[in-house]
Design an enzyme around this catalytic site. Structure first.
Site, short mmCIF file in Angstrom:
data_model
loop_
_atom_site.label_atom_id
_atom_site.label_comp_id
_atom_site.label_asym_id
_atom_site.label_seq_id
_atom_site.Cartn_x
_atom_site.Cartn_y
_atom_site.Cartn_z
N ASP A 57 75.80 35.68 41.65
CA ASP A 57 75.64 37.12 41.80
C ASP A 57 76.15 37.84 40.54
O ASP A 57 77.18 37.48 39.98
CB ASP A 57 76.46 37.56 43.02
N GLU A 90 71.97 35.87 38.32
CA GLU A 90 71.38 37.20 38.56
C GLU A 90 71.74 38.09 37.37
O GLU A 90 72.91 38.40 37.15
CB GLU A 90 71.92 37.83 39.85
C1 NOJ Z 1 73.73 41.81 43.77
C2 NOJ Z 1 73.16 41.48 45.11
O1 NOJ Z 1 71.86 40.99 44.94
C3 NOJ Z 1 73.21 42.76 45.93
O2 NOJ Z 1 72.54 42.61 47.15
C4 NOJ Z 1 74.66 43.11 46.15
O3 NOJ Z 1 74.74 44.33 46.85
C5 NOJ Z 1 75.38 43.23 44.81
N1 NOJ Z 1 75.10 42.14 43.95
C6 NOJ Z 1 76.87 43.27 45.02
O4 NOJ Z 1 77.32 41.98 45.33
#
Ligand code: NOJ
Length: 565
Positions: free
Chosen positions: A212, A279
């Site tokens: 993440d 990500e």
């Molecule tokens: C990215 C995630 O994809 C999203 O859903 C989340 O709210 C944020 N990171 C915070 O963890």
């Protein structure tokens, strides 16, 4: 090429948002046992790896992206025993399992944060980012340490009145950011990664992680103010007020990514590499830096093979830094053509591309581009060079759900209502069959089932050779049958620049086999030139698999795959 036969190069990744996939106990929320019951569907669809969004114990302020224990399963989703059963069954079906890991922040209910906030001299104080109020007049809680903003609206700082300091959070106040400069934090997170790498029958564990917000891990050591964003508009998220110069993509991040990669590499075994997907929302030139830098390729006798012609460099970053640019690009042939060229050209030697069309944070594909172009988009995603990631339900053509005001769940929407921040619409339950709750639950679903769900269920589409599901199955099967599609080069990508020609064209080849892709993204029929060959598949299910020579006249929004002679 060194990377040629890695499983993750040939794989298609399928993202499951576990709250919304399949409920097994009637509480209206999906769970791990529910996923197990649907693994047969996924194996039949023809995907290779599952990425499951977080199911850790969590107060669910951000639906699991607020982790209160990195090494367990929230009872809402089941138990560690359910996880063991899930990974065992997935592996038995030949499916890899990718865990969503959240290294940037924990829940404010995580024992680490509870300790950290308990006093200024607690040993875990430095595990998070604590700062004194700025000097000046007024109550301490109003004197923010700097101008950093939360992605979910408002300042990135929350005042803790018991200890008189602010803590930093890139997202909700319930999601305090960890201090990645602290060595103990790194060790604790790495130990949690090891837990999952070893967890499961036979100790094989997960096949990789989707990390993440990887590009946000480190913040400026001097806590400098972010510069103002001249392009910010009052009616958009307050996060955009400044440019995240000191809160994102800091140079030190790459060192951490390399440490994570080295941990993963220490688990490589006969079943292959453990994968890191990052990500990362960044422009292409910055995104590709997350592949890492070249490190020497050593033989077991210690000899450096880097400069031996047959070996390409080994990169030390994420194998797949998520490429979200197709989600953001205008749906125009020249814009997409240019994107493919730019991305391919920016890739460092030895890197492998990847493409994404949707996820749990983005408006659904079929809503963005419309139902017909969503078919052409599927053909694009599954025929570009690189590893594709599918979002659950996109294979049915699911569209964004309509969420009544009093049923809104997403904190991003609740914090900044009405400006399009909400992510509930793309998270509505998977549509399995035509029964009242679409086969998702016997209870009351946590988000409403889409109004038109009966148009797009597995049950309806399974029987229909012209359905989106049949198209996805056909595309996934073709990828497996043709190495040119799976691993071949991509070339002759047109149009690019400012051309108005609406047919996106490219070729894939692995030497022996050449495949031509022609995708008409326009509203009119178009004739595109094409060497002699045979149409393998069209987005238009009624097109016969005929021979072509010299050119193909495509219907509006039609895409075809042609096997050249
Ligand atoms: C990215 C995630 O994809 C999203 O859903 C989340 O709210 C944020 N990171 C915070 O963890």
């Amino acid at each position: 090429m060194d990377t040629q036969d890695k499983w993750w190069q040939k794989a298609v990744v399928y993202q499951i948002y576990p709250r919304s996939f399949q409920d097994s106990n009637g509480d209206g929320v999906g769970d791990l046992a529910g996923i197990v019951s649907r693994l047969g569907y996924l194996a039949g669809l023809g995907v290779d790896a599952l990425w499951v969004s977080p199911f850790y114990p969590s107060p669910m302020a951000d639906f699991g992206y607020d982790v209160a224990d990195y090494c367990n399963v929230d009872p809402l989703f089941g138990s560690l025993a359910d996880f063991d059963a899930l990974i065992a069954r997935a592996h038995a079906l030949g499916l890899k399992f990718i865990l969503d890991f959240v290294p940037n922040h924990t829940s404010d209910q995580h024992p680490w944060f509870i300790e950290s906030r308990s006093s200024r001299d607690n040993p875990k104080r430095d595990w998070y980012l604590w700062r004194d109020p700025a000097s000046g007049d007024g109550p301490a809680e109003t004197r923010l340490p700097n101008n950093w903003m939360s992605h979910f609206g408002g300042p990135a700082w929350t005042f803790d009145s018991d200890t008189g300091q602010f803590y930093m959070h890139s997202f909700l106040a319930q999601q305090p950011d960890l201090n990645w400069r602290n060595r103990e934090v790194r060790a604790a997170i790495f130990s949690a990664m090891r837990f999952w790498l070893e967890r499961g029958p036979g100790g094989r564990g997960v096949d990789g992680f989707r990390m993440d917000v990887l590009w946000l891990l480190i913040k400026d050591e001097l806590f400098r103010d972010n510069p103002p964003n001249p392009g910010w508009q009052e009616d958009s998220s307050s996060f955009g007020r400044s440019l995240p110069l000191y809160t994102a993509n800091r140079p030190e991040t790459h060192q951490i990514v390399a440490e994570m990669r080295s941990l993963l590499d220490s688990y490589s075994d006969s079943a292959g590499e453990r994968l890191m997907i990052g990500e990362i929302y960044l422009p292409i030139d910055e995104l590709v830096q997350y592949y890492g830098s070249s490190v020497p390729v050593l033989r077991s006798d210690g000899r450096d093979l880097t400069n031996v012609a047959i070996t390409s460099p080994r990169l030390n970053g994420a194998q797949l830094p998520f490429n979200f640019h197709l989600i953001q690009a205008p749906w125009k042939a020249s814009a997409i053509g240019q994107l493919i060229r730019d991305y391919e050209a920016a890739m460092p030697p030895g890197a492998w591309p990847n493409w994404v069309l949707g996820n749990h944070d983005q408006t659904r594909l079929a809503t963005r581009v419309g139902p017909e172009l969503a078919r052409t988009a599927a053909m694009l995603l599954l025929t570009l060079r690189g590893t594709p990631t599918l979002y659950y339900g996109d294979e049915l053509g699911m569209t964004d759900g309509i969420i009544p005001q009093d049923e809104i769940q997403d904190p991003a929407e609740k914090n900044q209502p009405g400006i399009g921040m909400g992510r509930d619409p793309e998270r509505t339950p998977m549509q399995w069959d035509n029964s009242a709750s679409a086969g998702f639950t016997t209870g009351s679903p946590w988000l409403p089932i889409a109004h038109d769900f009966r148009l797009h269920t597995v049950e309806t589409e399974d029987r229909d050779h012209a359905s989106m599901l049949s198209l996805y199955r056909g595309l996934l099967a073709l990828r497996r049958e043709h190495t040119a599609l799976l691993l071949g080069e991509i070339y002759d990508v047109t149009p690019a620049g400012d051309s108005e020609f609406p047919v996106l064209a490219y070729r894939r080849s692995d030497g022996a086999e050449r495949i031509q892709l022609l995708l008409n993204l326009g509203e009119e029929p178009q004739t595109a030139s094409c060497l002699a060959g045979r149409i393998l598949l069209s987005t238009n299910a009624s097109r016969a698999p005929v021979r072509v020579s010299g050119g193909v006249t495509l219907d509006p929004r039609e895409g075809v795959i042609v096997l050249l002679d």
